[in-house]
Design an enzyme around this catalytic site. Structure first.
Site, PDB file in Angstrom:
ATOM      1  N   ASP A 218      -4.663  -6.677   8.775  1.00 54.06           N
ATOM      2  CA  ASP A 218      -4.963  -5.666   7.673  1.00 54.06           C
ATOM      3  C   ASP A 218      -3.495  -5.368   6.982  1.00 54.06           C
ATOM      4  O   ASP A 218      -2.719  -5.788   7.368  1.00 54.06           O
ATOM      5  CB  ASP A 218      -5.225  -4.360   8.376  1.00 54.06           C
ATOM      6  CG  ASP A 218      -4.399  -3.981   9.500  1.00 54.06           C
ATOM      7  OD1 ASP A 218      -3.333  -3.001   9.055  1.00 54.06           O
ATOM      8  OD2 ASP A 218      -4.423  -4.415  10.621  1.00 54.06           O
ATOM      9  N   ASP A 220      -2.264  -2.245   6.755  1.00 57.21           N
ATOM     10  CA  ASP A 220      -1.807  -0.709   7.157  1.00 57.21           C
ATOM     11  C   ASP A 220      -2.531   0.104   6.198  1.00 57.21           C
ATOM     12  O   ASP A 220      -3.696   0.123   5.560  1.00 57.21           O
ATOM     13  CB  ASP A 220      -0.585  -0.843   7.441  1.00 57.21           C
ATOM     14  CG  ASP A 220      -0.216   0.574   8.493  1.00 57.21           C
ATOM     15  OD1 ASP A 220      -0.884   0.506   9.406  1.00 57.21           O
ATOM     16  OD2 ASP A 220       0.788   1.272   8.096  1.00 57.21           O
TER      17      ASP A 220
END
Ligand SMILES: CSC[C@H]1O[C@H](OP(=O)(O)O)[C@H](O)[C@@H]1O
Ligand SMILES: Nc1ncnc2[nH]cnc12
Length: 287
Positions: A218, A220
């Protein structure tokens, strides 16, 4: 030596999404008692590409141990007591830069410890004290020769790992705020994670090499996710991406394990007798 007669040379700590390294039915499962209580789960000793390995899932079976509860002192001590010379760890991480998109592989060489030991004793980051005074040289939290070997090994299997790179390690279990995420990036962080510390420092205290393979799941909560909010961190998406990437992560770990030199020599500056004293501590049998 385990009952299989296999002497594990490398310890592999599997992070989120890596519950098993050897094919089902291979290897011997051991419960290793330690002076620091139970490990995250059983340790499987077997052979991976001809190398003796001891595999431990960091979050236990079925991902039941939260990052702030991981018994890192027990885990690292247990692997060292089985005779491993180095630890190859896998972690899921958030990318703090646009170029570190989900799916990227990273071999970090540095870390910034932002943990505050909020998990209690499990987060303790040293084996020393109580009269044994040691100050770990920790300029290189990941063993430089192993970082170089890992990068080369990944290139040989067609993987381009981002390296060098700096991991910011937080306590978790929650993810970061947008402001924290921007701050970590401004500190020079490339990726963010919850487990590379204290594991790496404890390995160094016991004279073990340490190298990490990070898989970006991801972007973040910071600048990068503002570009494409689809990639902002969300635990269920993290696990989906890890599941899809499992064969790739296993192949990458196998390549790194095969690249650890036989004659790995380390000098963390810690007195051998202090390491031996820690390893000689009597295992505490859990109730
Ligand atoms: C599943 S999202 C958060 C979780 O994933 C990472 O685990 P690991 O480092 O063991 O791969 C992160 O540190 C958190 O524990
Ligand atoms: N964004 C993130 N922050 C901390 N740990 C992570 N593990 C996977 N993604 C993460």
């Amino acid at each position: 030596m385990a009952g299989t007669g296999i002497e594990p040379r490398i310890g592999v700590i599997g992070g989120s999404g890596l519950q098993r390294l050897l094919p089902e039915g291979q290897g011997e499962e051991l419960d290793v008692a330690t002076p620091f209580g139970p490990t995250s789960g059983p340790i499987t000793v077997g052979e991976l590409g001809g190398t003796g390995v001891a595999f431990l899932a960091r979050h236990g079976r079925g991902h039941s141990v939260a990052p702030h509860e991981i018994p890192a002192k027990a885990n690292v001590w247990a692997l060292a007591s089985l005779g491993v010379r180095a630890i190859v760890s896998s972690t899921a991480v958030g990318g703090l830069r646009e170029e570190l998109a989900p799916g990227s592989l990273v071999v970090p060489d540095q870390l910034i410890d932002m943990t505050r030991a909020r998990g209690g004793d499990e987060r303790r980051d040293t084996y020393f004290g109580a009269g044994v005074v040691e100050h770990l040289t920790f300029a290189d939290p990941c063993t430089p020769s192993l970082v170089a070997a890992a990068r080369a090994a990944l290139a040989r299997i067609g993987e381009v790992a981002v390296s060098p790179a700096t991991t910011v390690v937080i306590d978790g279990p929650r993810f970061s705020t947008r402001a924290e995420s921007r701050w970590y990036r401004s500190l020079g962080g490339d990726i963010v994670n919850m487990t590379q510390y204290p594991e790496s420092a404890l390995a160094a205290e016991l004279g073990l090499g340490y190298v990490n393979l990070s898989f970006v799941t991801d972007t973040d909560a910071g600048v990068a996710s503002a570009v494409d909010d689809e990639d902002a961190v969300d635990a269920s998406r993290v696990f989906e991406r890890l599941a899809a990437a499992q064969p790739r992560i296993v192949a990458a770990i196998a390549a790194i394990v095969a690249a650890v030199p036989d004659d790995l020599r380390l000098s963390s500056g810690i007195a051998r007798e202090h390491v031996d004293a820690v390893l000689a501590m009597a295992p505490r049998v859990s109730a």
